[in-house]
Scaffold this active site. Structure first.
Site, PDB file in Angstrom:
ATOM      1  N   LYS A 268       2.986   4.497  18.442  1.00 47.08           N
ATOM      2  CA  LYS A 268       2.927   5.909  18.035  1.00 47.08           C
ATOM      3  C   LYS A 268       3.104   6.842  19.242  1.00 47.08           C
ATOM      4  CE  LYS A 268       0.196   4.958  13.917  1.00 47.08           C
ATOM      5  NZ  LYS A 268      -1.142   4.671  13.402  1.00 47.08           N
TER       6      LYS A 268
ATOM      7  N   VAL B 282       3.719   8.251  12.362  1.00 44.00           N
ATOM      8  CA  VAL B 282       2.664   8.723  13.276  1.00 44.00           C
ATOM      9  C   VAL B 282       1.727   9.641  12.495  1.00 44.00           C
ATOM     10  CG1 VAL B 282       2.151  10.014  15.397  1.00 44.00           C
ATOM     11  CG2 VAL B 282       4.205   8.603  15.275  1.00 44.00           C
TER      12      VAL B 282
ATOM     13  N   GLU C  60       8.415  10.668   9.697  1.00 49.53           N
ATOM     14  CA  GLU C  60       7.156  11.412   9.843  1.00 49.53           C
ATOM     15  C   GLU C  60       5.927  10.529   9.591  1.00 49.53           C
ATOM     16  OE1 GLU C  60       6.434  14.993  10.625  1.00 49.53           O
ATOM     17  OE2 GLU C  60       4.658  13.759  10.941  1.00 49.53           O
TER      18      GLU C  60
ATOM     19  N   ASP D 114      -0.376  -0.644  17.940  1.00 52.05           N
ATOM     20  CA  ASP D 114      -0.021   0.396  16.971  1.00 52.05           C
ATOM     21  C   ASP D 114      -0.031   1.774  17.648  1.00 52.05           C
ATOM     22  OD1 ASP D 114       0.358   1.175  14.063  1.00 52.05           O
ATOM     23  OD2 ASP D 114      -1.429   2.338  14.565  1.00 52.05           O
TER      24      ASP D 114
ATOM     25  N   THR E  83       0.839  -1.214   0.000  1.00 53.14           N
ATOM     26  CA  THR E  83       0.000   0.000   0.000  1.00 53.14           C
ATOM     27  C   THR E  83       0.871   1.260   0.000  1.00 53.14           C
ATOM     28  OG1 THR E  83      -1.624  -1.223   1.309  1.00 53.14           O
ATOM     29  CG2 THR E  83      -1.881   1.164   1.245  1.00 53.14           C
TER      30      THR E  83
HETATM   31  P1  NAP Z   1       1.664  -3.845   2.934  1.00 49.63           P
HETATM   32  O1  NAP Z   1       0.617  -3.363   2.017  1.00 49.63           O
HETATM   33  O2  NAP Z   1       1.517  -5.201   3.548  1.00 49.63           O
HETATM   34  O3  NAP Z   1       3.054  -3.778   2.132  1.00 49.63           O
HETATM   35  C1  NAP Z   1       4.268  -4.327   2.575  1.00 49.63           C
HETATM   36  C2  NAP Z   1       4.983  -4.876   1.342  1.00 49.63           C
HETATM   37  O4  NAP Z   1       6.305  -5.235   1.701  1.00 49.63           O
HETATM   38  C3  NAP Z   1       4.305  -6.121   0.787  1.00 49.63           C
HETATM   39  O5  NAP Z   1       4.239  -6.037  -0.615  1.00 49.63           O
HETATM   40  C4  NAP Z   1       5.235  -7.239   1.244  1.00 49.63           C
HETATM   41  O6  NAP Z   1       5.215  -8.371   0.407  1.00 49.63           O
HETATM   42  C5  NAP Z   1       6.579  -6.545   1.171  1.00 49.63           C
HETATM   43  N1  NAP Z   1       7.567  -7.178   2.035  1.00 49.63           N
HETATM   44  C6  NAP Z   1       7.440  -7.540   3.323  1.00 49.63           C
HETATM   45  N2  NAP Z   1       8.573  -8.112   3.773  1.00 49.63           N
HETATM   46  C7  NAP Z   1       9.436  -8.121   2.724  1.00 49.63           C
HETATM   47  C8  NAP Z   1      10.758  -8.589   2.547  1.00 49.63           C
HETATM   48  N3  NAP Z   1      11.429  -9.186   3.531  1.00 49.63           N
HETATM   49  N4  NAP Z   1      11.347  -8.431   1.343  1.00 49.63           N
HETATM   50  C9  NAP Z   1      10.675  -7.859   0.329  1.00 49.63           C
HETATM   51  N5  NAP Z   1       9.405  -7.383   0.426  1.00 49.63           N
HETATM   52  C10 NAP Z   1       8.801  -7.528   1.615  1.00 49.63           C
HETATM   53  O7  NAP Z   1       1.890  -2.839   4.133  1.00 49.63           O
HETATM   54  P2  NAP Z   1       1.644  -1.249   4.111  1.00 49.63           P
HETATM   55  O8  NAP Z   1       0.244  -0.971   4.515  1.00 49.63           O
HETATM   56  O9  NAP Z   1       2.179  -0.667   2.866  1.00 49.63           O
HETATM   57  O10 NAP Z   1       2.549  -0.808   5.363  1.00 49.63           O
HETATM   58  C11 NAP Z   1       3.942  -0.774   5.264  1.00 49.63           C
HETATM   59  C12 NAP Z   1       4.522  -0.119   6.505  1.00 49.63           C
HETATM   60  O11 NAP Z   1       4.007   1.205   6.612  1.00 49.63           O
HETATM   61  C13 NAP Z   1       4.129  -0.821   7.800  1.00 49.63           C
HETATM   62  O12 NAP Z   1       5.189  -0.724   8.710  1.00 49.63           O
HETATM   63  C14 NAP Z   1       2.944  -0.010   8.305  1.00 49.63           C
HETATM   64  O13 NAP Z   1       2.830  -0.054   9.708  1.00 49.63           O
HETATM   65  C15 NAP Z   1       3.345   1.372   7.855  1.00 49.63           C
HETATM   66  N6  NAP Z   1       2.241   2.314   7.641  1.00 49.63           N
HETATM   67  C16 NAP Z   1       1.155   1.928   6.924  1.00 49.63           C
HETATM   68  C17 NAP Z   1       0.135   2.840   6.688  1.00 49.63           C
HETATM   69  C18 NAP Z   1      -1.095   2.466   5.900  1.00 49.63           C
HETATM   70  O14 NAP Z   1      -2.027   3.281   5.859  1.00 49.63           O
HETATM   71  N7  NAP Z   1      -1.145   1.335   5.238  1.00 49.63           N
HETATM   72  C19 NAP Z   1       0.241   4.133   7.215  1.00 49.63           C
HETATM   73  C20 NAP Z   1       1.385   4.489   7.964  1.00 49.63           C
HETATM   74  C21 NAP Z   1       2.377   3.564   8.158  1.00 49.63           C
HETATM   75  P3  NAP Z   1       4.241  -9.618   0.810  1.00 49.63           P
HETATM   76  O15 NAP Z   1       2.860  -9.072   0.824  1.00 49.63           O
HETATM   77  O16 NAP Z   1       4.498 -10.592  -0.281  1.00 49.63           O
HETATM   78  O17 NAP Z   1       4.685 -10.068   2.166  1.00 49.63           O
HETATM   79  N1  HSE Z   2      -2.893   0.724  10.522  1.00 49.57           N
HETATM   80  C1  HSE Z   2      -2.568   2.078  10.779  1.00 49.57           C
HETATM   81  C2  HSE Z   2      -3.821   2.854  11.094  1.00 49.57           C
HETATM   82  C3  HSE Z   2      -1.878   2.686   9.605  1.00 49.57           C
HETATM   83  O1  HSE Z   2      -4.914   2.320  10.840  1.00 49.57           O
HETATM   84  O2  HSE Z   2      -3.744   3.949  11.632  1.00 49.57           O
HETATM   85  C4  HSE Z   2      -1.387   4.088   9.840  1.00 49.57           C
HETATM   86  O3  HSE Z   2      -0.381   4.119  10.803  1.00 49.57           O
END
Ligand code: NAP
Ligand code: HSE
Length: 374
Positions: free
Chosen positions: A186, A113, A110, A182, A10
């Site tokens: 934060k 959080v 940034e 989570d 994502t």
């Molecule tokens: P996500 O959609 O699950 O994306 C993570 C990606 O990384 C997946 O494509 C995954 O592949 C890949 N990956 C995981 N381990 C790997 C490895 N060892 N080598 C290569 N690729 C790998 O997660 P996301 O929502 O983007 O979130 C990513 C980070 O941002 C997390 O730490 C989350 O807490 C943070 N975050 C997310 C949001 C949000 O709104 N989504 C907001 C703020 C912060 P597979 O699926 O094949 O495992």
């Molecule tokens: N899973 C987290 C949330 C993503 O819902 O707030 C953003 O940090």
């Protein structure tokens, strides 16, 4: 500047999408398990580490390992790192900052959080002038989406969680969102910037998943909206923090934060209350915060160097608050009010410390919410 993105999910795909619109950032490589996701993908991290042209690595894979090792390796190889990964930052921030400094590169976070809201930058800016008295807020988009869905559309918890997952707000394991880990992460990260100290996850964290449609409707009748709140404050070298549901009067700003939106409030002497509000999760808002960090590193913009050297002790006796505890059986103790609604008993406590609260809910625990003071 040439960069690499670790994880094309994502957030990673959002970073790529925004970077494509900018002339001064080029995504040279993406680390992914599934190489068919994008033509510049590799599953060999050494290809990124050994590429001298790549100056900065964006980590958005999530999880503790190998994220920790990959971040450290990038910093040790003199590449700046921008990460959105709250879990790994809340655990290893001290090591990341130290290693970045030793190697004369930057570690920025940034997006970890408040998603797209520049609330960490806001905290840093306020703190460069004065001490911060307190911060509190809705730090999790998924739990807020669930609570809002249950309140406005009277949906069940599970249905609301499924929708949040479909929209890409939830963590890979959504228990991080609904059990409070989570928000705990934060709070730890925000605390580091607000108070220059690195605390551990030793303060109370109550899950929000015990709340039912009946609870939400009961609180609605009383004129309250339940929101999942993280907060922290200090007194000398002691601190109090918590992660739990809070009840806000219907006209409070927090009560009107809808969908996946977050709101973070910072209190200080000259500013009074400042509220940072916006999209706390999701692909493009989170990617926006990451790109802002990249541009700041490129343009050498820094509010003040982050120092987390101060030592704080968690103290559950610092302040007193009022809580509501819902059970099916009457609890022993002296309560301000006891209310019955269907099979549910709502115990309204007097002003008590966190120690007293933990004693009360030790055995007969169903749902505990704080009566917000804000
Ligand atoms: P996500 O959609 O699950 O994306 C993570 C990606 O990384 C997946 O494509 C995954 O592949 C890949 N990956 C995981 N381990 C790997 C490895 N060892 N080598 C290569 N690729 C790998 O997660 P996301 O929502 O983007 O979130 C990513 C980070 O941002 C997390 O730490 C989350 O807490 C943070 N975050 C997310 C949001 C949000 O709104 N989504 C907001 C703020 C912060 P597979 O699926 O094949 O495992
Ligand atoms: N899973 C987290 C949330 C993503 O819902 O707030 C953003 O940090």
């Amino acid at each position: 500047m040439k960069i690499a993105i670790l994880g094309f999910g994502t957030v990673g795909s959002g970073v790529y999408e925004i970077a494509k619109t900018l002339k001064n950032i080029e995504v040279k490589k993406v680390l992914e398990k599934d190489l068919s996701k994008i033509n510049i993908a590799t599953n060999n991290y050494d290809e990124i580490i050994n590429d001298k042209e790549i100056e900065l690595v964006v980590e958005c894979m999530g999880g503790l390992h190998p994220a920790y090792e990959f971040i450290m390796k990038a910093l040790q190889n003199k590449k700046s790192v921008v990460s959105a990964n709250k879990a790994v930052i809340a655990k290893y921030l001290d090591e990341f900052l130290k290693t970045a400094k030793e190697n004369n590169v930057e570690f920025r976070f940034e997006a970890s959080v408040g998603g797209g809201i520049p609330c960490l930058a806001g905290i840093q800016k306020i703190h460069r002038i004065e001490n911060i008295d307190k911060f509190y807020g809705i730090f999790n988009g998924t739990s807020n989406f669930i609570l809002d869905n249950m309140y406005r559309f009277e949906n069940e918890f599970v249905t609301s969680l499924k929708t949040a997952q479909k929209l890409g707000y939830a963590e890979a394991d959504p228990s991080a969102d609904i059990d409070g880990y989570d928000v705990t992460n934060k709070v730890i990260i925000s605390f580091a910037l607000a108070y220059d100290g690195f605390i551990k996850n030793e303060f109370p964290c109550f899950t929000m998943k015990n709340i039912t449609k009946e609870d939400i409707l009961y609180f609605k009748k009383q004129g309250f909206v339940a929101k999942y709140i993280g907060e922290a404050t200090t007194k000398g070298n002691k601190y109090e923090a918590s992660v739990m549901l809070n009840l806000f009067p219907i006209n409070a700003l927090e009560a009107n934060v809808l969908s996946n939106y977050n709101i973070v409030t910072v209190q200080s002497h000259t500013m009074g209350e400042v509220k940072f509000y916006g999209q706390g999760a999701g692909k493009l808002p989170t990617a926006n915060a990451i790109i802002q960090d990249i541009l700041d590193i490129q343009e050498k913009i820094s509010f003040n160097p982050i120092s987390i050297e101060k030592k704080y002790t968690y103290s559950p006796n610092l302040f007193k608050h009022k809580y509501v505890i819902r059970t099916n059986e009457k609890l022993k103790g002296d309560f301000e009010k006891l209310d019955k609604d269907g099979n549910n008993l709502y115990h309204y406590t007097k002003e008590i410390t966190q120690v007293d609260l933990l004693k009360l809910v030790e055995e007969n625990y169903y749902l505990v919410v704080k009566l917000s003071e804000y």
